[in-house]
Scaffold this active site. Sequence first.
Site, short mmCIF file in Angstrom:
data_model
loop_
_atom_site.label_atom_id
_atom_site.label_comp_id
_atom_site.label_asym_id
_atom_site.label_seq_id
_atom_site.Cartn_x
_atom_site.Cartn_y
_atom_site.Cartn_z
N LYS A 41 0.84 -1.21 0.00
CA LYS A 41 0.00 0.00 0.00
C LYS A 41 0.88 1.25 0.00
O LYS A 41 2.10 1.17 0.19
CB LYS A 41 -0.90 -0.01 1.24
CG LYS A 41 -0.14 0.00 2.56
CD LYS A 41 -1.08 -0.25 3.72
CE LYS A 41 -0.34 -0.28 5.05
NZ LYS A 41 -1.18 -0.78 6.14
N ARG A 139 -11.09 0.60 14.09
CA ARG A 139 -10.99 1.39 12.86
C ARG A 139 -12.07 0.83 11.95
O ARG A 139 -13.23 1.16 12.14
CB ARG A 139 -9.57 1.23 12.30
CG ARG A 139 -9.17 2.28 11.31
CD ARG A 139 -7.67 2.22 10.99
NE ARG A 139 -7.22 0.94 10.44
CZ ARG A 139 -5.98 0.67 10.08
NH1 ARG A 139 -5.03 1.58 10.23
NH2 ARG A 139 -5.66 -0.50 9.59
N TYR A 268 15.65 29.93 6.39
CA TYR A 268 14.49 30.73 6.79
C TYR A 268 14.45 30.94 8.29
O TYR A 268 14.67 30.02 9.06
CB TYR A 268 13.19 30.05 6.37
CG TYR A 268 12.94 30.07 4.88
CD1 TYR A 268 12.91 31.27 4.17
CD2 TYR A 268 12.71 28.88 4.20
CE1 TYR A 268 12.66 31.28 2.80
CE2 TYR A 268 12.46 28.88 2.83
CZ TYR A 268 12.45 30.08 2.13
OH TYR A 268 12.21 30.09 0.79
C1 LIG Z 1 -0.65 -1.94 6.64
C2 LIG Z 1 -1.31 -3.22 6.91
C3 LIG Z 1 -0.55 -4.39 7.05
C4 LIG Z 1 0.97 -4.40 7.02
O1 LIG Z 1 1.47 -3.81 8.17
P1 LIG Z 1 3.05 -3.84 8.52
O2 LIG Z 1 3.11 -3.53 9.96
O3 LIG Z 1 3.67 -2.80 7.68
O4 LIG Z 1 3.51 -5.20 8.20
C5 LIG Z 1 -1.21 -5.59 7.24
N1 LIG Z 1 -2.56 -5.63 7.29
C6 LIG Z 1 -3.34 -4.53 7.17
C7 LIG Z 1 -4.81 -4.65 7.26
C8 LIG Z 1 -2.73 -3.29 6.98
O5 LIG Z 1 -3.49 -2.20 6.85
#
Ligand SMILES: *Cc1c(COP(=O)(O)O)cnc(C)c1O
Length: 377
Positions: A41, A139, A268
């Site tokens: 992702k 969530r 800055y």
């Molecule tokens: C992001 C995510 C993962 C992977 O998480 P990591 O800690 O980066 O391995 C796995 N499952 C879901 C549902 C996620 O949103």
Amino acid sequence: MQHTLVYHHPTIAEISMAAFSENICKLKEHAPRASMLAVIKTNAYGHGVVPMGEAAVASGAERLGVTTVEEGVMLREHGLLVPIHILSSIVPEQAEVAITYDLTISVSSVTLAKRLSDEAIHQAKIAIVHLKVDTGLHRFGVEPKQITSFCKTTYHLPNLEWEGIYTHFSRADDGDWEQTEKEFALFQQTVIQLQQSGYHFPLQHAGGSSITLERKDMHLDMVRPGVALFGYTPDIRQEKKLSLKPVMTLKSRLLQVREIPPGTPVGYSGSYVSSSVEKIAVVPIGHGDGYKRALSNKGEMLVRGKRAKIIGTISLDQTLINVTDISDVKEGDEVVLLGEQGKERIGAREIAKWAGSNIDEILASLTERIPRKYIEN
Ligand SMILES: *Cc1c(COP(=O)(O)O)cnc(C)c1O
């Protein structure tokens, strides 16, 4: 606008495909009975979703996971045929495209389930769905208390195939095993309860990188590592579990080197003032590239194998460093912001610490503007 390598933009992210492939193989060996959904992702945590998706599948990942429909579509358009999961939820308006591209959808909403069913009928297809259970992250997900009635309304909707059920833990990265075991037990009870009511989900999965690395007892049918694929463990304690290789090296070149007298404000707002005659250099990267502004006066970079401190406030496109103590520094010299140079190394964990952030954010924030150079071996 995206810079391409032909224009010689001095700041580039080199991506080691060998390191990535090795990480996948090691993680697969570490979870021999589970299949692997490689989580790529957020533009593969900044590494580029299409090349990393292709490489993940070539290295043995059975499935891919993203969070947006756009990323899923992009992977399909590049010819990837494995199941591609959308790990967050989608809005009902996206049902059409999600089904057109055969994306595997996470479902925890009755409205969405109905829309997916309608759309699948319309396209004369079967929509593959995974039920998301909320076991404590609060969530997405259906609460275990309401899940039987959720299934009563949705499980038998036409043209839906409930291929899997899953949860995502709230504190596995923190090593809070008491809480994680509670969430895992709740997940398993929920699955059993549903089975007893006639609702079956062939694929059960729960864990990301932390679980893949530390809790074989929670691997179930599939593991979903994300950050570990890119060579980092969510927590430092996990580093001894498996030796993973960082996949990205972020480097640039010094655009200008100059000497300033004592008492010179730099950048800055003059948030840094030189205390003696100092040598400073300009690096063409800034918070516009996703190089965190929080690193102002905190971070470090490598020049000629030595550490140079970031001075002043990072601007959109430029960062200043102090190279006073490094000899022979010249305009055009290579600078390593993330990775190794000589005997020194800066990892994403260290950068995250300086920025008060985490590894995911440091990597995923790097924008498309930085050209990615894929190195095959
Ligand atoms: C992001 C995510 C993962 C992977 O998480 P990591 O800690 O980066 O391995 C796995 N499952 C879901 C549902 C996620 O949103």
